[in-house]
Design an enzyme around this catalytic site. Structure first.
Site, PDB file in Angstrom:
ATOM      1  N   SER A  15       0.831  -1.208   0.000  1.00 48.28           N
ATOM      2  CA  SER A  15       0.000   0.000   0.000  1.00 48.28           C
ATOM      3  C   SER A  15       0.864   1.256   0.000  1.00 48.28           C
ATOM      4  CB  SER A  15      -0.910   0.018   1.237  1.00 48.28           C
ATOM      5  OG  SER A  15      -0.127   0.052   2.420  1.00 48.28           O
ATOM      6  N   ASP A  57       6.613  -9.764   9.259  1.00 45.63           N
ATOM      7  CA  ASP A  57       6.504  -8.680  10.240  1.00 45.63           C
ATOM      8  C   ASP A  57       7.922  -8.156  10.437  1.00 45.63           C
ATOM      9  OD1 ASP A  57       6.501  -7.149  12.577  1.00 45.63           O
ATOM     10  OD2 ASP A  57       5.085  -8.444  13.627  1.00 45.63           O
ATOM     11  N   VAL A  58       8.161  -6.895  10.158  1.00 48.22           N
ATOM     12  CA  VAL A  58       9.534  -6.382  10.171  1.00 48.22           C
ATOM     13  C   VAL A  58      10.167  -6.382  11.555  1.00 48.22           C
ATOM     14  CG1 VAL A  58       9.269  -4.982   8.084  1.00 48.22           C
ATOM     15  CG2 VAL A  58       8.779  -3.970  10.339  1.00 48.22           C
ATOM     16  N   SER A 145      11.255  10.922   8.133  1.00 48.44           N
ATOM     17  CA  SER A 145      10.089  11.799   8.222  1.00 48.44           C
ATOM     18  C   SER A 145      10.607  13.182   8.551  1.00 48.44           C
ATOM     19  CB  SER A 145       9.139  11.337   9.321  1.00 48.44           C
ATOM     20  OG  SER A 145       8.187  12.344   9.645  1.00 48.44           O
ATOM     21  N   TYR A 158       8.541   8.578  18.020  1.00 45.82           N
ATOM     22  CA  TYR A 158       8.596   8.553  16.553  1.00 45.82           C
ATOM     23  C   TYR A 158       9.735   9.436  16.045  1.00 45.82           C
ATOM     24  CZ  TYR A 158       6.757   8.870  11.744  1.00 45.82           C
ATOM     25  OH  TYR A 158       6.591   8.827  10.382  1.00 45.82           O
ATOM     26  N   PHE A 191       1.572  12.599   3.976  1.00 44.06           N
ATOM     27  CA  PHE A 191       1.209  12.020   2.682  1.00 44.06           C
ATOM     28  C   PHE A 191      -0.147  11.341   2.787  1.00 44.06           C
ATOM     29  CE2 PHE A 191       5.069  13.299   1.006  1.00 44.06           C
ATOM     30  CZ  PHE A 191       5.221  12.894  -0.319  1.00 44.06           C
TER      31      PHE A 191
END
Length: 252
Positions: A15, A57-58, A145, A158, A191
């Protein structure tokens, strides 16, 4: 690096920005493997692109190694890696209920930074055996980011994780330079993907009001176009490129 005929792994490719990148790489002549969660649409996306899918799953270190080995084996090599898997949480350093839970901080750092490095070290290993093309063996693209540079209130975990991705990019490029492997990070603003795609237009307008131009959320294909440009331009290396329409996050 010329894209036609190359082998690419796109992590998170079911996605959003990663899917758009996979689609554009295939349009340019690459063969693509999608790595994403077993619950994702990865199998369908891979089939639509004539590619392969490996569920993973990373945050599962051994699972990542198995999935990447399988993907590279099925593709017949690895020249390009695009890594977008990640996520965050909304929590201040000190909350009304007490200090930020340390386990949650670790989870976000593991999901974004540690998982990205694990992918990178394994991807670089696979690329290192390639025959060089004009001295080049591979290109690794990671996703940071703009929060890495001006994280907002509640983004402390984050921000730390994405700043780590930006921070390791040059060092990793230096580590891998003698092998002809480049490393570049993309730092997007907001985004139109995932949860943000569900934001109502009026609210979205307020979130991007500080952008210079265009005053809108980014589109997945715009990330993809930058990823392709990075692959094709050998002078792009060891840096983090902001993809943000001139936006700087306010404190909140």
């Amino acid at each position: 690096m010329e894209i036609a005929g190359k082998k690419a792994v796109v992590v998170g490719g079911a996605s959003g920005m990663a899917r758009a990148s996979a689609e554009l790489l295939v349009q340019r002549g690459a063969s693509v493997a999608i790595l994403d969660l077993p619950t994702s649409a990865g199998a369908e996306v891979a089939a639509s692109l004539g590619g392969v899918f490996e569920p993973v799953d990373v945050t599962d270190d051994e699972g990542v190694e198995r999935a990447l080995d399988a993907a590279v084996s099925r593709l017949g090599g690895l020249h390009i890696a695009v890594n977008t898997a990640g996520g965050g949480t909304a929590m201040r350093t000190l909350t009304k209920n007490g200090p930020h839970p340390l386990a949650e901080f670790r989870r976000v750092v593991e999901l974004n930074l540690v998982a990205t490095f694990n992918l990178n070290r394994l991807q670089a290993f696979h690329m290192s055996g390639n025959e060089p093309e004009d001295g080049e063996r591979g290109v690794i693209i990671d996703t940071a980011s703009i929060a890495a540079f001006e994280g907002q209130i509640g983004q402390v975990a984050y921000t730390a994780a994405k700043a780590g991705i930006a921070g390791m990019t040059l060092t990793m490029a230096r580590d891998l330079g003698s092998l002809g492997i480049r490393v570049v990070a993309i730092a997007p603003s907001l985004f139109h993907t995932g949860i943000t795609a569900l934001i109502p237009d009026e609210m979205a307008a307020g979130l991007v009001r500080d952008a210079a131009f265009p005053k809108r959320m980014g589109r997945p294909e715009e990330y993809a176009r930058l990823a392709v440009a990075i692959v094709e331009n050998p002078m792009l290396n060891g840096t983090t490129i902001r993809l943000d329409a001139g936006q700087r996050f306010a404190p909140k």
